[in-house]
Design a protein around this motif. Structure first.
Motif, PDB file in Angstrom:
ATOM      1  N   TYR A  72       0.799  -1.225   0.000  1.00 52.54           N
ATOM      2  CA  TYR A  72       0.000   0.000   0.000  1.00 52.54           C
ATOM      3  C   TYR A  72       0.832   1.276   0.000  1.00 52.54           C
ATOM      4  O   TYR A  72       0.284   2.368   0.133  1.00 52.54           O
ATOM      5  N   GLN A 101     -16.018   7.666   1.478  1.00 53.05           N
ATOM      6  CA  GLN A 101     -15.496   7.938   0.139  1.00 53.05           C
ATOM      7  C   GLN A 101     -15.419   9.443  -0.070  1.00 53.05           C
ATOM      8  O   GLN A 101     -16.363  10.163   0.241  1.00 53.05           O
ATOM      9  N   GLN A 103     -13.893  12.405  -3.083  1.00 57.82           N
ATOM     10  CA  GLN A 103     -13.380  12.571  -4.437  1.00 57.82           C
ATOM     11  C   GLN A 103     -11.988  13.185  -4.363  1.00 57.82           C
ATOM     12  O   GLN A 103     -11.802  14.261  -3.804  1.00 57.82           O
ATOM     13  N   GLY A 104     -10.994  12.493  -4.901  1.00 56.83           N
ATOM     14  CA  GLY A 104      -9.630  13.001  -4.927  1.00 56.83           C
ATOM     15  C   GLY A 104      -9.224  13.345  -6.346  1.00 56.83           C
ATOM     16  O   GLY A 104      -9.998  13.139  -7.290  1.00 56.83           O
ATOM     17  N   ASP A 106      -7.318  11.817  -8.307  1.00 61.52           N
ATOM     18  CA  ASP A 106      -7.240  10.620  -9.141  1.00 61.52           C
ATOM     19  C   ASP A 106      -8.517   9.794  -9.071  1.00 61.52           C
ATOM     20  O   ASP A 106      -8.510   8.599  -9.356  1.00 61.52           O
ATOM     21  N   ARG A 109     -11.570   7.954  -3.380  1.00 63.83           N
ATOM     22  CA  ARG A 109     -10.676   7.221  -2.487  1.00 63.83           C
ATOM     23  C   ARG A 109     -11.289   7.208  -1.101  1.00 63.83           C
ATOM     24  O   ARG A 109     -12.062   8.082  -0.746  1.00 63.83           O
ATOM     25  N   THR A 110     -10.931   6.183  -0.343  1.00 65.16           N
ATOM     26  CA  THR A 110     -11.428   6.069   1.024  1.00 65.16           C
ATOM     27  C   THR A 110     -10.541   6.898   1.930  1.00 65.16           C
ATOM     28  O   THR A 110      -9.318   6.840   1.838  1.00 65.16           O
ATOM     29  N   ALA A 125      -5.999  10.526   4.001  1.00 71.10           N
ATOM     30  CA  ALA A 125      -6.299   9.819   2.757  1.00 71.10           C
ATOM     31  C   ALA A 125      -5.318   8.682   2.472  1.00 71.10           C
ATOM     32  O   ALA A 125      -5.408   8.041   1.428  1.00 71.10           O
ATOM     33  N   ASN A 126      -4.388   8.407   3.392  1.00 70.73           N
ATOM     34  CA  ASN A 126      -3.513   7.246   3.238  1.00 70.73           C
ATOM     35  C   ASN A 126      -4.341   5.979   3.406  1.00 70.73           C
ATOM     36  O   ASN A 126      -5.311   5.954   4.169  1.00 70.73           O
ATOM     37  N   HIS A 127      -3.941   4.911   2.718  1.00 71.69           N
ATOM     38  CA  HIS A 127      -4.572   3.617   2.977  1.00 71.69           C
ATOM     39  C   HIS A 127      -4.266   3.257   4.434  1.00 71.69           C
ATOM     40  O   HIS A 127      -3.168   3.544   4.926  1.00 71.69           O
TER      41      HIS A 127
END
Length: 171
Positions: A72, A101, A103-104, A106, A109-110, A125-127
């Motif tokens: 990750y 969720q 919107q980023g 890219d 993203r979660t 916003a890191n996994h």
């Protein structure tokens, strides 16, 4: 006839336990009674994990320890940010640890809420496993040839699915 080994375009079924660097179990397919089935060589697993699994036989047990760069990624503190509480619906209950969720740049993203107070919300916003060294304890249960439908779709499908029932993602 000899048994098949894990190679590109074959479906492998396996049980795994995912452990962190302290040996704590993060996920266990056997405990969930749900083995993982994946199509080798089609981007369904981390490339480093697929490399470890390649050429192994059903019945084999192996262990793979992967660095953050192979899973990750490293933690990126630039992905932790503060937003005004007013950016969120007033009636929405917010608590540290919640995930949602967003919107980023890219795409979606979660993100995880790290801290919440009356005026601001800190979002990460890191996994959740970014920066972690992970170990997979694996038992290979079965290896079989992929069906034409699975090759068209790029992942395992329910038994009996015809290639005429799926859209070919490779067109």
């Amino acid at each position: 006839m000899s048994q098949l080994v894990i190679e590109p375009s074959r479906v492998a079924t396996l049980h795994y336990a995912l452990l962190d660097a302290n040996g704590r179990t993060l996920d266990d397919s056997r405990a969930r009674q749900q083995p993982l089935e994946y199509l080798h060589g089609h981007g369904n697993l981390f490339p480093a994990l697929e490399a470890v699994l390649a050429t192994h036989d059903p019945g084999e047990r192996l262990s793979a320890t992967l660095a953050p760069a192979d899973t990750y990624g490293e933690r990126d503190e630039a992905l932790v940010s503060d937003s005004p509480r007013s950016s969120f619906p007033e009636d929405q209950r917010l608590e540290a640890g919640q995930r949602f969720q967003a919107q980023g740049p890219d795409g979606p993203r979660t993100v995880t809420l790290v801290a919440v107070d009356e005026s601001r919300v800190t979002v990460d916003a890191n996994h959740p496993l970014a920066g972690e060294t992970l170990t997979y304890e694996i038992e290979i249960l079965e290896v079989r040839e992929a069906t034409r439908a699975e090759l068209a779709k790029g992942h395992p499908l329910p038994p009996g699915t015809s290639h005429t029932e799926v859209e070919d993602r490779k067109q």
